[in-house]
Design an enzyme around this catalytic site. Sequence first.
Site, mmCIF file in Angstrom:
data_model
loop_
_atom_site.group_PDB
_atom_site.id
_atom_site.type_symbol
_atom_site.label_atom_id
_atom_site.label_comp_id
_atom_site.label_asym_id
_atom_site.label_seq_id
_atom_site.Cartn_x
_atom_site.Cartn_y
_atom_site.Cartn_z
ATOM 1 N N ARG A 184 0.882 -1.176 0.000
ATOM 2 C CA ARG A 184 0.000 0.000 0.000
ATOM 3 C C ARG A 184 0.909 1.212 0.000
ATOM 4 N NH1 ARG A 184 -5.342 1.545 3.402
ATOM 5 N NH2 ARG A 184 -6.133 0.126 1.819
ATOM 6 N N HIS A 217 -7.220 0.687 -6.599
ATOM 7 C CA HIS A 217 -7.486 -0.136 -5.410
ATOM 8 C C HIS A 217 -8.157 -1.431 -5.888
ATOM 9 C CE1 HIS A 217 -7.807 -1.229 -1.373
ATOM 10 N NE2 HIS A 217 -8.619 -0.303 -0.890
ATOM 11 N N ASP A 243 -17.100 7.325 -1.831
ATOM 12 C CA ASP A 243 -15.843 7.223 -1.070
ATOM 13 C C ASP A 243 -15.524 8.633 -0.576
ATOM 14 O OD1 ASP A 243 -13.376 6.453 -0.045
ATOM 15 O OD2 ASP A 243 -12.377 6.327 -1.981
ATOM 16 N N ARG A 293 -13.693 -8.432 1.542
ATOM 17 C CA ARG A 293 -12.253 -8.193 1.300
ATOM 18 C C ARG A 293 -11.457 -9.440 1.690
ATOM 19 N NH1 ARG A 293 -10.235 -3.012 1.379
ATOM 20 N NH2 ARG A 293 -8.306 -4.084 0.792
ATOM 21 N N GLN A 352 -10.051 -3.876 -3.420
ATOM 22 C CA GLN A 352 -11.332 -3.325 -2.988
ATOM 23 C C GLN A 352 -12.409 -3.631 -4.026
ATOM 24 O OE1 GLN A 352 -12.231 -1.475 -0.081
ATOM 25 N NE2 GLN A 352 -14.197 -2.044 -0.954
ATOM 26 N N CYS A 372 -16.441 1.884 0.384
ATOM 27 C CA CYS A 372 -15.248 1.077 0.676
ATOM 28 C C CYS A 372 -14.814 1.228 2.130
ATOM 29 C CB CYS A 372 -14.116 1.464 -0.265
ATOM 30 S SG CYS A 372 -13.705 3.216 -0.195
HETATM 31 N N1 NVA Z 1 -9.820 6.785 -1.564
HETATM 32 C C1 NVA Z 1 -9.488 6.385 -0.228
HETATM 33 C C2 NVA Z 1 -9.753 4.930 -0.032
HETATM 34 C C3 NVA Z 1 -9.452 4.395 1.314
HETATM 35 C C4 NVA Z 1 -9.680 2.922 1.420
HETATM 36 C C5 NVA Z 1 -8.030 6.717 0.061
HETATM 37 O O1 NVA Z 1 -7.192 6.503 -0.826
HETATM 38 O O2 NVA Z 1 -7.737 7.203 1.144
HETATM 39 N N1 CP Z 2 -11.265 0.062 2.225
HETATM 40 C C1 CP Z 2 -9.998 -0.040 2.675
HETATM 41 O O1 CP Z 2 -9.056 -0.307 1.927
HETATM 42 O O2 CP Z 2 -9.876 0.156 4.009
HETATM 43 P P1 CP Z 2 -8.531 0.333 4.841
HETATM 44 O O3 CP Z 2 -7.930 1.656 4.444
HETATM 45 O O4 CP Z 2 -8.960 0.290 6.261
HETATM 46 O O5 CP Z 2 -7.590 -0.787 4.500
#
Ligand code: NVA
Ligand code: CP
Length: 303
Positions: A102, A129, A219, A288, A132, A260
């Site tokens: 990540r 993502h 989101d 997930r 997801q 998400c």
């Molecule tokens: N768009 C959000 C998704 C979090 C799971 C982010 O990147 O923070």
């Molecule tokens: N939706 C998602 O990826 O959640 P986290 O940021 O908690 O991993």
Amino acid sequence: MKHLLKLQDLSQKEILEILNMADQLKFEKKNGIAHPWLAGKTLGMIFQKSSTRTRVSFEVGMYELGGYALFLSADDLQIGRGEPVQDTARVLSRYLDGIMIRTFSQQEAEDLAAYGSVPVINGLTDYAHPCQVLADLMTIREIKHSFAGRRLCFIGDGNNVANSLIVGAVKMGMAVSIACPKGYCPDAEIMKWAEENGSFLCTEDVREAAKEADVLYTDVWASMGQEREADERRQLFAGVYQINDKVMETARPDAMVLHCLPAHREEEITERVLEAHSAEIFEQAENRLHVQKAVMVKLMGEK
Ligand code: NVA
Ligand code: CP
């Protein structure tokens, strides 16, 4: 399939295989049937950003498959002090059977895959993502039983989740509409691809996008790494780019709602809508686990 870096790399058939295996793994877990398909395998999980769902579902998923997962905070790795990803990739490949990352840059995940010799899974970048959206597709199929002819509407920032949703939903034959403010559209190349390969609409008009939708999705307005833009974005998005009762009336009467998570109540979604659709949203979060187990088996299991 050697890696999971973005959904563009997967065919519809490969996505369906993952979803089918995820359904099977979910059934087995619910019925107490063990599936140690990755016994003795190790997964390294590199995190440059925070996580609840991704971290816990990968770690538990690996445990349930008989393997072991290592949580590797980028702050504690030499990568956080500037060791190049090219070197990190080659070193970690000699210890691990797979890597989940990540991070901010999609290129970093792609480089990890290019320089390493083990499968790499994108656990979220600024661009995509994919894990997801595989869980989202699994949830849509569970609840709606089909993809073709259904409309998915995403309301809000054209971010990583929106990018992957467009690709995943179009590949499965869904019509996709996006409502976002000018300047906050999803990736231009992805939108062009969607226009050429499916039914796709991107508009500033929430009602137009939500019309006849079977699935409404949103989101956060400011993603991780955009914290400094949060106030500016709030002013621009507030009161318009939100899933609320009015938007629900525009969609089909039996429309489902996905998020998400994490969610910001009264920003991109109202508390009322979130709670009314909590069964769908938390099933989505649970999925997930199942879908990522399927991805790991596909990538790291015996061929
Ligand atoms: N768009 C959000 C998704 C979090 C799971 C982010 O990147 O923070
Ligand atoms: N939706 C998602 O990826 O959640 P986290 O940021 O908690 O991993």
